[in-house]
Design a protein around this motif. Structure first.
Motif, mmCIF file in Angstrom:
data_model
loop_
_atom_site.group_PDB
_atom_site.id
_atom_site.type_symbol
_atom_site.label_atom_id
_atom_site.label_comp_id
_atom_site.label_asym_id
_atom_site.label_seq_id
_atom_site.Cartn_x
_atom_site.Cartn_y
_atom_site.Cartn_z
ATOM 1 N N VAL B 228 2.013 8.106 -68.225
ATOM 2 C CA VAL B 228 2.604 7.032 -67.428
ATOM 3 C C VAL B 228 4.100 7.269 -67.251
ATOM 4 O O VAL B 228 4.661 7.074 -66.168
ATOM 5 C CB VAL B 228 2.332 5.664 -68.094
ATOM 6 N N GLY B 229 4.728 7.753 -68.333
ATOM 7 C CA GLY B 229 6.165 8.027 -68.245
ATOM 8 C C GLY B 229 6.471 9.069 -67.197
ATOM 9 O O GLY B 229 7.390 8.907 -66.384
ATOM 10 N N SER B 240 -0.047 6.188 -61.466
ATOM 11 C CA SER B 240 0.222 5.563 -62.757
ATOM 12 C C SER B 240 -0.718 4.387 -62.993
ATOM 13 O O SER B 240 -1.347 4.256 -64.043
ATOM 14 C CB SER B 240 1.679 5.106 -62.771
ATOM 15 N N LEU B 241 -0.813 3.542 -61.986
ATOM 16 C CA LEU B 241 -1.706 2.385 -62.050
ATOM 17 C C LEU B 241 -3.152 2.835 -62.224
ATOM 18 O O LEU B 241 -3.932 2.250 -62.990
ATOM 19 C CB LEU B 241 -1.554 1.600 -60.745
ATOM 20 N N ALA B 268 0.372 -3.749 -69.116
ATOM 21 C CA ALA B 268 0.544 -3.534 -67.678
ATOM 22 C C ALA B 268 1.585 -4.489 -67.125
ATOM 23 O O ALA B 268 2.474 -4.089 -66.370
ATOM 24 C CB ALA B 268 -0.783 -3.741 -66.950
ATOM 25 N N ALA B 269 1.475 -5.769 -67.542
ATOM 26 C CA ALA B 269 2.428 -6.756 -67.043
ATOM 27 C C ALA B 269 3.836 -6.400 -67.475
ATOM 28 O O ALA B 269 4.785 -6.429 -66.664
ATOM 29 C CB ALA B 269 2.043 -8.142 -67.549
ATOM 30 N N ALA B 270 3.970 -6.032 -68.764
ATOM 31 C CA ALA B 270 5.295 -5.688 -69.267
ATOM 32 C C ALA B 270 5.834 -4.464 -68.537
ATOM 33 O O ALA B 270 6.990 -4.454 -68.084
ATOM 34 C CB ALA B 270 5.226 -5.414 -70.774
ATOM 35 N N GLY B 271 4.970 -3.448 -68.398
ATOM 36 C CA GLY B 271 5.394 -2.221 -67.713
ATOM 37 C C GLY B 271 5.771 -2.503 -66.279
ATOM 38 O O GLY B 271 6.817 -2.052 -65.795
ATOM 39 N N SER B 277 11.829 -4.123 -62.082
ATOM 40 C CA SER B 277 13.215 -4.578 -62.043
ATOM 41 C C SER B 277 14.195 -3.420 -62.165
ATOM 42 O O SER B 277 15.319 -3.509 -61.685
ATOM 43 C CB SER B 277 13.454 -5.598 -63.160
ATOM 44 N N LEU B 278 13.754 -2.327 -62.804
ATOM 45 C CA LEU B 278 14.689 -1.221 -63.047
ATOM 46 C C LEU B 278 14.691 -0.208 -61.911
ATOM 47 O O LEU B 278 15.727 0.335 -61.549
ATOM 48 C CB LEU B 278 14.332 -0.508 -64.359
#
Lengths: 484, 489
Positions: B228-229, B240-241, B268-271, B277-278
């Motif tokens: 994922v990274g 990724s998803l 998933a939500a946190a990621g 946002s980033l």
């Protein structure tokens, strides 16, 4: 593990259902909103993918289509753009449509559902219908006479057939060439900027969309109201009006340009255009009577479509007597479009009945099959038949003996009324010279034409009733063309 | 795992091979594609395209090649898989050919046909050479290493359209991440098949939930996080998803623990929140999704997503007909990411529904192979590959239709893109192989209970394992995973 595989497959099913519901949402339920979004170019692409239907004058097309080979493929052409600009309007890839091109766009572009032979089936096949044709009521000779008569002046002409309401001529000058606006690209935007900036306003349809103070030409309506309301006993009876006339409730003195207005008869007052007599008659009739008659002639109606929308001609319904007196001679807030004033003349010629003016005779599909025919209809009775006869007599007198002698035609009875309207803060604007008239060939059963001409006439002497000088010859040329 | 026994097919039952059915369906799939090709020609040039016959012959030859490979080496395979793949690929070629008419200087259909041929060749190779899918289990760590390598390599190549997922050498571009999907799925399936009991039943208990020990969880979480990274670094969020979804599905199927799903969704939500946002690229995608008409309101005309929505809307119920739409307005990526919009506009909701059902059928047959199979690796691999297709279709279709934020990804088989087509053909080859094993009458399965009963150190999990679950097949010692399970206990 099987239980979990089944549950995972249920998850897959949920994804499928979500996709299908979303597809239905976009493709069915929200489709119309997306289709109508102005940023969606599909409508334009489809619209210009085929030649546009034509606008016909006397059975001959005055428009055409040119294959540009571009994405918005077919571009509009006009055979005599400036001559018919006030009739056709323009059809532009960038700036849309105006006037008849706008009002009949559905037929011309082929989207009108009436063009589809089998409506539901074409919804399914999505077969695009070729554009239909629009046959106008315009008379080539009258239109040309009007346009050429106006020449380099700023003004407008409207001519109608009194018995039917057919619009025979609709001209506005300075005109423009709608060919310049067809298509896309820099020349089109440059032309648009040029046509829209500057004092000339060539794209303004002055015959239909511009209102002017009608001045003395409005006295036809005041005379009709006075006769209908029995405020005068006869055409030749003295009206017992002083000269000058003091506007009621004020100390303002209203004078005349012409002589012999003191205690003049209606006939004399009409022929030489006495302000005093008609101002007083308007006050005598009263606000309700004057407004009622004006509205029966078509004033204060914002809903007139020919099928392009005509501007609303105004006669105030809330004024004091001084204002009413001025309104009765076509000043104060009274304004009218040239088409409205042509309708006034037509009502007189048609024995008091106002026929709805119309510009489109018939709409056909591409093969010439009739899609619809305009039904002639009566809007109102503006005055009694007897009053109309009296007014015909008065208007004929104006041409034979009075201010409108420039409009006389051999072999025809012509009735007219001049007008000069001053405007601007202290009346220093260019005066408007009016002439409204009708003509009936000797021996014919019906009047052939009613005309209204307005000219912005800088050369006109303000102290003179100039309508007879600059506007009447144009009206005469139009009538002569229509009588032929 | 208790329910499996009842669902497994009775051993020794002689199943029909259904190769004739497959052939008939293949003929239908080729004919539909050729019909579409002719329809485009008639709509656009008022003539049957001159190469319609050779196009049909080419597609027919590819279909025949696949069919012969299946008939020879996988005679019991599911008869629906190959025809659906051929039909999807054929429709994709028709759509790309149709969109080529809008871009005379950029012809993609011939290239796509070459890639399709390569894909079918690989399909045949996999079906012919891979005699037993369980062999793949042996190469779990090799495949994960290869997969990660494939994903990392493009980082050193310049970004294309904001995503570093391409390798471009001498005008030839390849998207290695596509192939990594299969490799990672193989690894997930193999690892989870070997460790599912440890994951499900061992570890510390906290409150009501049981957490596996770090030794079991560690490697798989590490690899997942790395993948994922890498994807976040490459800004390829669709993939990724996709990995994330497949990983969670497999974890759930392997262990049956709903806790994993809850944890997965939480992660998933946190990621998503963090990345959203980033990362400005992702942030703009999300705001595009929330406000597809923002660019119109700002006076800049319709954005790509808005154009896509317009295309679907223009299609309505029945569509404009092939070749009659204006999906070219979408512009960039209309043949790849946004190809579904052309499908929706020209074939309508009816066509789109049929297309989604085709994909659903493909996925369902994958799940079905998983249900019928006996070895956990095969089941997880089947479920994983099927989920891969399902999630991929959802992510890209949902993206171009405004259901979820748009992430660049290829519609399986349909979209322009060589790597994608080849990868999908390999996926279908693996599903064919698995379904062949699932439906093949297996003499070894006649006496399965014996080995299960003799399982050394059989704990509660061993007892609950069904007799047909081949944790104890002769392959077992060679897998390298079975041992770790024993040690963890």
């Amino acid at each position: 593990m099987n239980r979990y595989i089944r549950r995972a497959s249920v998850f897959g099913l949920v994804l499928l259902v979500a996709l299908l519901l979303n597809a239905a949402r976009i493709q069915v339920f929200r489709a119309d909103a997306y289709d109508a979004n102005p940023a969606n170019r599909r409508t334009a692409l489809t619209r210009y993918s085929q030649p546009r239907g034509n606008i016909l004058v006397d059975g001959k097309p005055v428009t055409g289509s040119r294959d540009s080979g571009g994405r918005l493929r077919y571009e509009r052409t006009y055979t005599e753009g400036p001559l018919y600009a006030a009739v056709t309007g323009h059809a532009s890839q960038i700036y849309g449509t105006s006037l008849l091109e706008h009002a009949e766009d559905g037929v011309l572009s082929g989207t009108d559902p009436r063009l589809a032979p089998v409506p539901l089936w074409t919804d399914i096949t999505r077969e695009q219908q070729p554009g239909g044709d629009v046959r106008t009521t315009i008379d080539v000779a009258a239109q040309r006479a009007a346009f050429e008569g106006l020449g380099g002046k700023k003004g407008a002409v409207a001519a109608v057939e009194p018995r039917t309401g057919k619009i025979l001529a609709l001209a506005s000058t300075p005109s423009y060439d709608p060919n310049e606006l067809a298509g896309t690209g820099r020349p089109v935007t440059a032309a648009w900027d040029r046509l829209n900036h500057g004092a000339e306003q060539p794209m303004l349809n002055r015959a239909l969309r511009q209102t002017y103070p009608p001045g003395s030409a409005f006295k036809v309506i005041t005379a009709a109201a006075a006769l209908d309301h029995h405020k005068v006993t006869g055409l030749d009876a003295p009206t017992r009006t002083p000269d000058p006339y003091i506007l009621p409730g004020t100390s303002t003195r209203l004078g005349n340009e012409a002589g012999g207005c003191a205690n003049a008869s209606l006939r004399h007052a009409f022929e030489v255009s006495c302000n005093t007599v008609f101002a007083r008659l308007g006050v005598d009739v009263g606000l309700d009577g004057m407004a009622g008659t004006a509205e029966n002639f078509g004033f204060n109606d914002a809903g007139l479509r020919i099928p392009s929308t005509a501007a609303r001609s105004n006669f105030d319904t809330d004024m004091n007597d001084a204002q009413l007196a001025l309104s009765a001679i076509g000043q104060y807030d009274t304004t009218a479009t040239p088409l409205q004033m042509a309708v006034v003349a037509a009502a007189v010629a048609n024995d008091g009945e106002v026929r709805a003016p119309y510009l489109v005779d018939k709409v056909t599909d591409a093969d010439g099959g009739t899609v619809s025919t305009t039904r002639q209809r009566t809007l109102h009775r503006a005055m009694s038949r007897g009053t109309a006869r009296h007014l015909q007599e008065l208007m004929t007198g104006v041409v034979t003996r009075g201010t409108g002698s420039n409009a006389a035609i051999d072999g025809a009875t012509v009735g007219g009324k001049t007008g000069t309207a001053q405007h601007g803060a202290h009346n220093e604007g260019t005066p408007y010279a009016w002439f409204i008239s009708w003509a009936e060939r000797d021996g014919a059963r019906d009047p052939a034409v009613a005309v209204a001409v307005v000219v912005e006439d800088a050369a006109a002497n303000r102290a003179d009733i100039s309508g007879g000088g600059s506007a009447a010859p144009i009206a005469r040329a139009v009538m002569r063309a229509a009588l032929r | 795992m208790t329910a499996t026994t009842a669902d497994a097919p009775p051993p020794g039952l002689r199943l029909p091979r259904r190769r004739g059915t497959e052939l008939v369906l293949l003929v239908g799939a080729v004919l539909i594609s050729v019909y579409g090709y002719i329809d485009v020609g008639l709509a656009r040039q008022n003539a049957v395209p001159g190469d319609a016959v050779s196009y049909g012959a080419g597609l027919g030859a590819l279909a025949l090649l696949g069919h012969l490979a299946v008939r020879w080496r996988a005679p019991y395979a599911d008869p629906l898989l190959l025809p659906i793949a051929v039909l999807l690929n054929g429709l994709g070629l028709v759509l790309i050919f149709r969109l080529d008419l809008e871009t005379p200087r950029n012809q993609a259909a011939p290239t796509q046909l070459v890639w399709s041929a390569l894909g079918v060749a690989l399909f045949a190779a996999v079906v012919l050479l891979l005699r037993d899918h369980r062999v793949l289990q042996r190469y779990a760590y090799v495949s994960v290493a290869a997969g990660l390598a494939l994903m990392i390599v493009p980082i050193f190549f310049p970004a294309v359209n904001g995503a570093k997922i391409w390798i471009r050498v001498a005008g030839f571009s390849f998207q290695p991440g596509e192939f990594a999907k299969i490799l990672l799925t193989v690894f997930f399936a193999a690892y989870l098949a070997a460790n599912r009991n440890a994951l499900a039943h061992t570890g510390r208990r906290m409150w009501r939930y049981q957490f596996p020990t770090g030794r079991v969880l560690g490697p798989i979480l590490t690899i997942w996080l790395v993948s994922v990274g890498v994807l976040v670094l490459e800004r390829d969020l669709g993939t990724s998803l996709l990995f994330f979804g497949v990983f969670v599905v497999l974890l759930y199927v392997a262990t049956g623990r709903t806790g994993w799903i809850a944890m997965g969704l939480l992660l998933a939500a946190a990621g998503a929140a963090a990345v959203g946002s980033l990362e400005p690229h992702v942030h703009s995608r999300v705001s595009d999704w929330l406000h597809p008409f923002a660019s119109i309101d700002a006076g800049h005309g319709a954005g790509q997503l808005a154009q896509s929505l317009f295309a679907f809307a223009a299609g309505g119920m029945l569509g404009t007909g092939l070749g009659e739409g204006h999906s070219a307005l979408i512009g960039f990526a209309m043949k790849s990411d946004f190809i579904l919009a052309t499908f929706g506009e020209e074939l309508g909701l009816v066509g789109l529904t049929a297309l989604f059902l085709l994909y659903a059928l493909l996925v369902a047959r994958g799940y079905r192979a998983g249900l019928a199979l006996r070895d956990p690796f095969g089941r997880l691999l089947a479920v994983g590959l099927a989920s891969l297709l399902a999630i991929q279709v959802f992510v890209i279709a949902g993206g171009v239709m405004g259901l979820i934020p748009l992430t660049g990804m290829a519609m399986p088989f349909l979209a322009q893109g060589g790597s994608s087509v080849v990868t999908n053909w390999v996926i279908v080859a693996l599903l064919i192989r698995i379904s062949d094993s699932a439906r093949r009458p297996d003499p070894a399965a006649a006496e399965p209970g014996i080995i299960a009963a003799m399982r050394p150190g059989g704990g509660p999990s061993g007892a609950s394992a069904g007799p047909y679950e081949e944790e104890d097949t002769p392959y077992r010692s060679g897998y390298g995973f079975g041992g770790s399970k024993e040690r963890d206990r």
